[in-house]
Scaffold this motif. Structure first.
Motif, PDB file in Angstrom:
ATOM      1  N   PHE A 388      65.438  13.723  66.851  1.00  6.31           N
ATOM      2  CA  PHE A 388      64.950  14.239  65.570  1.00  6.31           C
ATOM      3  C   PHE A 388      65.260  13.192  64.501  1.00  6.31           C
ATOM      4  O   PHE A 388      66.435  12.945  64.187  1.00  6.31           O
ATOM      5  CB  PHE A 388      65.647  15.546  65.190  1.00  6.31           C
ATOM      6  N   LEU A 389      64.218  12.548  63.968  1.00  9.75           N
ATOM      7  CA  LEU A 389      64.402  11.694  62.788  1.00  9.75           C
ATOM      8  C   LEU A 389      64.345  12.643  61.593  1.00  9.75           C
ATOM      9  O   LEU A 389      63.268  13.051  61.149  1.00  9.75           O
ATOM     10  CB  LEU A 389      63.314  10.626  62.730  1.00  9.75           C
ATOM     11  N   ASN A 390      65.507  12.995  61.084  1.00  8.18           N
ATOM     12  CA  ASN A 390      65.651  14.143  60.187  1.00  8.18           C
ATOM     13  C   ASN A 390      65.733  13.748  58.712  1.00  8.18           C
ATOM     14  O   ASN A 390      65.898  12.590  58.367  1.00  8.18           O
ATOM     15  CB  ASN A 390      66.896  14.942  60.605  1.00  8.18           C
ATOM     16  N   LYS A 391      65.632  14.773  57.879  1.00  7.44           N
ATOM     17  CA  LYS A 391      65.693  14.675  56.414  1.00  7.44           C
ATOM     18  C   LYS A 391      64.524  13.862  55.868  1.00  7.44           C
ATOM     19  O   LYS A 391      64.666  13.069  54.928  1.00  7.44           O
ATOM     20  CB  LYS A 391      67.050  14.116  55.955  1.00  7.44           C
ATOM     21  N   CYS A 392      63.340  14.097  56.462  1.00  7.89           N
ATOM     22  CA  CYS A 392      62.125  13.414  56.003  1.00  7.89           C
ATOM     23  C   CYS A 392      61.759  13.817  54.583  1.00  7.89           C
ATOM     24  O   CYS A 392      61.184  13.025  53.828  1.00  7.89           O
ATOM     25  CB  CYS A 392      60.976  13.717  56.959  1.00  7.89           C
ATOM     26  N   ASP A 393      62.080  15.055  54.199  1.00  3.90           N
ATOM     27  CA  ASP A 393      61.764  15.509  52.842  1.00  3.90           C
ATOM     28  C   ASP A 393      62.512  14.684  51.799  1.00  3.90           C
ATOM     29  O   ASP A 393      61.949  14.282  50.779  1.00  3.90           O
ATOM     30  CB  ASP A 393      62.084  16.997  52.691  1.00  3.90           C
ATOM     31  N   ILE A 394      63.784  14.394  52.085  1.00  4.60           N
ATOM     32  CA  ILE A 394      64.586  13.598  51.145  1.00  4.60           C
ATOM     33  C   ILE A 394      64.117  12.148  51.143  1.00  4.60           C
ATOM     34  O   ILE A 394      64.085  11.484  50.093  1.00  4.60           O
ATOM     35  CB  ILE A 394      66.082  13.697  51.494  1.00  4.60           C
ATOM     36  N   ARG A 442      62.904   7.301  81.292  1.00  6.26           N
ATOM     37  CA  ARG A 442      62.851   8.709  80.889  1.00  6.26           C
ATOM     38  C   ARG A 442      61.785   8.855  79.817  1.00  6.26           C
ATOM     39  O   ARG A 442      61.495   7.900  79.098  1.00  6.26           O
ATOM     40  CB  ARG A 442      64.207   9.165  80.310  1.00  6.26           C
ATOM     41  N   PRO A 443      61.203  10.038  79.682  1.00  5.46           N
ATOM     42  CA  PRO A 443      60.210  10.220  78.604  1.00  5.46           C
ATOM     43  C   PRO A 443      60.883  10.182  77.240  1.00  5.46           C
ATOM     44  O   PRO A 443      61.982  10.722  77.058  1.00  5.46           O
ATOM     45  CB  PRO A 443      59.616  11.594  78.904  1.00  5.46           C
ATOM     46  N   PHE A 444      60.229   9.530  76.288  1.00  6.08           N
ATOM     47  CA  PHE A 444      60.723   9.471  74.912  1.00  6.08           C
ATOM     48  C   PHE A 444      60.070  10.604  74.134  1.00  6.08           C
ATOM     49  O   PHE A 444      58.848  10.666  74.006  1.00  6.08           O
ATOM     50  CB  PHE A 444      60.385   8.119  74.277  1.00  6.08           C
ATOM     51  N   PHE A 445      60.897  11.501  73.603  1.00  6.86           N
ATOM     52  CA  PHE A 445      60.398  12.700  72.924  1.00  6.86           C
ATOM     53  C   PHE A 445      60.993  12.720  71.528  1.00  6.86           C
ATOM     54  O   PHE A 445      62.210  12.861  71.358  1.00  6.86           O
ATOM     55  CB  PHE A 445      60.821  13.942  73.724  1.00  6.86           C
ATOM     56  N   CYS A 446      60.146  12.554  70.518  1.00  2.00           N
ATOM     57  CA  CYS A 446      60.642  12.371  69.140  1.00  2.00           C
ATOM     58  C   CYS A 446      59.842  13.231  68.163  1.00  2.00           C
ATOM     59  O   CYS A 446      58.629  13.415  68.316  1.00  2.00           O
ATOM     60  CB  CYS A 446      60.527  10.895  68.761  1.00  2.00           C
ATOM     61  N   HIS A 447      60.551  13.744  67.155  1.00  2.00           N
ATOM     62  CA  HIS A 447      59.914  14.509  66.078  1.00  2.00           C
ATOM     63  C   HIS A 447      60.447  14.026  64.733  1.00  2.00           C
ATOM     64  O   HIS A 447      61.641  13.715  64.600  1.00  2.00           O
ATOM     65  CB  HIS A 447      60.215  16.003  66.205  1.00  2.00           C
ATOM     66  N   LEU A 448      59.558  13.957  63.743  1.00  2.00           N
ATOM     67  CA  LEU A 448      59.978  13.762  62.356  1.00  2.00           C
ATOM     68  C   LEU A 448      60.242  15.146  61.781  1.00  2.00           C
ATOM     69  O   LEU A 448      59.345  15.996  61.775  1.00  2.00           O
ATOM     70  CB  LEU A 448      58.888  13.049  61.557  1.00  2.00           C
ATOM     71  N   THR A 449      61.466  15.382  61.311  1.00  2.62           N
ATOM     72  CA  THR A 449      61.862  16.744  60.945  1.00  2.62           C
ATOM     73  C   THR A 449      62.486  16.831  59.557  1.00  2.62           C
ATOM     74  O   THR A 449      63.037  15.870  59.024  1.00  2.62           O
ATOM     75  CB  THR A 449      62.883  17.309  61.954  1.00  2.62           C
ATOM     76  N   SER A 450      62.371  18.043  59.022  1.00  8.10           N
ATOM     77  CA  SER A 450      63.172  18.487  57.879  1.00  8.10           C
ATOM     78  C   SER A 450      63.723  19.832  58.334  1.00  8.10           C
ATOM     79  O   SER A 450      63.045  20.861  58.207  1.00  8.10           O
ATOM     80  CB  SER A 450      62.313  18.643  56.618  1.00  8.10           C
TER      81      SER A 450
END
Length: 479
Positions: A388-394, A442-450
């Motif tokens: 989770f690449l997080n805090k996209c809102d900020i 391995r599979p790379f599974f990523c989301h851009l998250t807030s």
């Protein structure tokens, strides 16, 4: 035969503790017995539920085990709240009374921090008037704010009128610490409140409220005792207008900016919602609960069942949330064994910040190094990784305000200072680290998250859960 000592005369402290008050009247006795019966009912119900869970665990398939990792304040606890809301919305909402207290604490601590910043500015103003004064190291690297001189009697009045919030802060800290079975400590603003995650503090908090409300015959819909004369919300409501004046004051905003106090980037930020959260009958929304901040120590384990229309997710899940502070990372290793998946949270908005534990280390750089150490660990070779690449809102707000990404991440070069460009760059960087350092493909599974966005996260977590379960079933079929 010698006579046994009575409860009143025995030296056994336990007997003295459970003995009824010697001056108890019939009305008080009836209320006490009713409260004790309710407490026993709640305890028996909990024991029955635990017994059913153990029985189901022995009969059913093995639960899916998921570990949340990331540096401190990366969004792990908020991700766990989203799982809880998705799996057990009714149980999640019974905790509103807890999160109301936590949010109140977040608010008064933010105000406390602002008042301390004003006091520091006044002190700086006073000392810099002396010709012999040498600037303090903490302020020496910053230009003296021209707005310090603009502090007026109105600011002094606000400081005085908001001083009762210090007592409110202490009362809230004491209530939360007692629920965690911890000795009540002074609530100084520099010391973050930390509760032991294994203490059952949330259950203790709710249990006390429900038992008291039941004994008084009150409405248990929201669990909040609106008639409690000691409710901190009363003082917070009385101070609400002055808190809004303080936060909206342009001089105060300038002082905070000059002092490097970025309240909007801190967890537990509610100052833009003061009109709502300071109302006398404030009840937290789901989104409020996601944003509430309380630090917990130790490893917390949560069990629940997820379900979907396809019944693909109708399995028991166990999620482990561990501390992200540098000093706590050594405790992660024992949880690597037999783990089905790891959700790693990297807060990408912190590209211009350093670690609280080490001011020489950039927080984003630390996340990349931590990610590399996790994906390269041979104990986790068979474990699925979710990023989770997080805090996209900020991050969007920072870039929109003109904060230059390339100034802090020099390898970014002359690429555009936009969210799409920076987030794509970071996703490629984390993916390259994953591919280069994984012991096997391995599979790379990523989301851009807030993760404070409950609507977005409900879809993401369903997607993640299906991915984890699908990969787990695939691996099981190959064994």
């Amino acid at each position: 035969m010698p006579r046994l000592p009575s409860a009143a005369s025995t030296d056994d402290p336990l007997s003295l503790l459970v003995a009824p008050p010697p001056d108890e009247d019939p009305v008080a006795r009836e209320a006490r017995l009713r409260s004790e019966m309710e407490a026993r009912r709640i305890s028996d119900q909990i024991d029955e539920e635990l017994a059913q869970e153990r029985l189901a665990a022995r009969r059913g398939p093995r639960p899916i085990k998921l570990l949340l990792l990331g540096q401190s304040e990366s969004g792990k606890s908020t991700t766990l709240k989203n799982f809880q809301l998705m799996a057990s919305p009714k149980a999640f909402r019974t905790e509103r009374v807890i999160w109301r207290a936590v949010i109140q604490l977040n608010v008064v601590r933010s105000i406390h921090l602002i008042l301390n910043t004003i006091s520091d500015a006044r002190l700086l103003q006073k000392t810099t008037r002396s010709p012999s004064h040498t600037p303090s190291p903490s302020y020496g690297s910053r230009p003296t704010s021209p707005t310090v001189a603009d502090l007026t009697s109105e600011h002094a009045r606000l400081q005085l009128s908001l001083s009762p919030l210090v007592r409110v802060e202490e009362a809230l800290v004491r209530k939360l610490q007692l629920s965690a079975g911890q000795p009540a400590l002074d609530a100084g603003v520099a010391k973050e409140v930390a509760l032991n995650s294994t203490s059952g503090w949330k259950g203790n908090f709710v249990g006390r409220v429900l038992a008291r409300r039941s004994g008084e015959g009150g409405d248990e819909d929201d669990g909040i005792d609106w008639d409690d004369p000691n409710d901190p919300g009363r003082v917070i409501n009385a101070c609400g207008e002055d808190m809004m004046r303080l936060w909206e004051d342009p001089v105060v905003r300038e002082l905070l900016d000059r002092a490097g106090v970025r309240l909007r980037e801190m967890s537990g930020f509610f100052l833009d919602d003061l009109d709502r959260v300071t109302s006398l009958r404030y009840v937290p929304t789901d989104d409020d609960i996601m944003r509430a901040r309380i630090k917990t120590l130790g490893v917390s384990e949560h069990r629940f069942k997820l379900s979907s229309s396809s019944n693909v997710l109708s399995r028991d899940w166990v999620i482990f949330d561990v501390g992200g502070h540098r000093s706590l990372r050594a405790a992660w290793v024992p949880y690597f064994d037999d783990m089905n998946a790891i959700i790693f949270l990297a807060p990408i908005s912190c590209f211009d910040q350093t670690l609280e534990e080490d001011e020489k280390v950039n927080r984003l750089e630390d996340s990349v190094l931590l990610w590399r150490s996790i994906v390269s660990n041979r104990l986790l070779t068979k474990t699925n990784m979710v990023l989770f690449l997080n805090k996209c809102d900020i991050l969007k707000e920072k870039l929109g305000a003109g904060v230059p990404f390339a100034k802090y991440i020099t390898s970014y070069g002359k690429r555009p200072n936009t969210f799409d460009a920076t987030s794509s760059y970071l996703k490629r960087k984390f993916q390259a680290t994953f591919v280069d350092h994984s012991p096997e493909p391995r599979p790379f599974f990523c989301h851009l998250t807030s993760v404070t966005d409950t609507k977005q996260m409900s879809h993401i977590l369903l997607d993640v859960s299906e991915f984890v379960l699908r990969e787990n079933l695939s691996r099981s079929a190959l064994v």
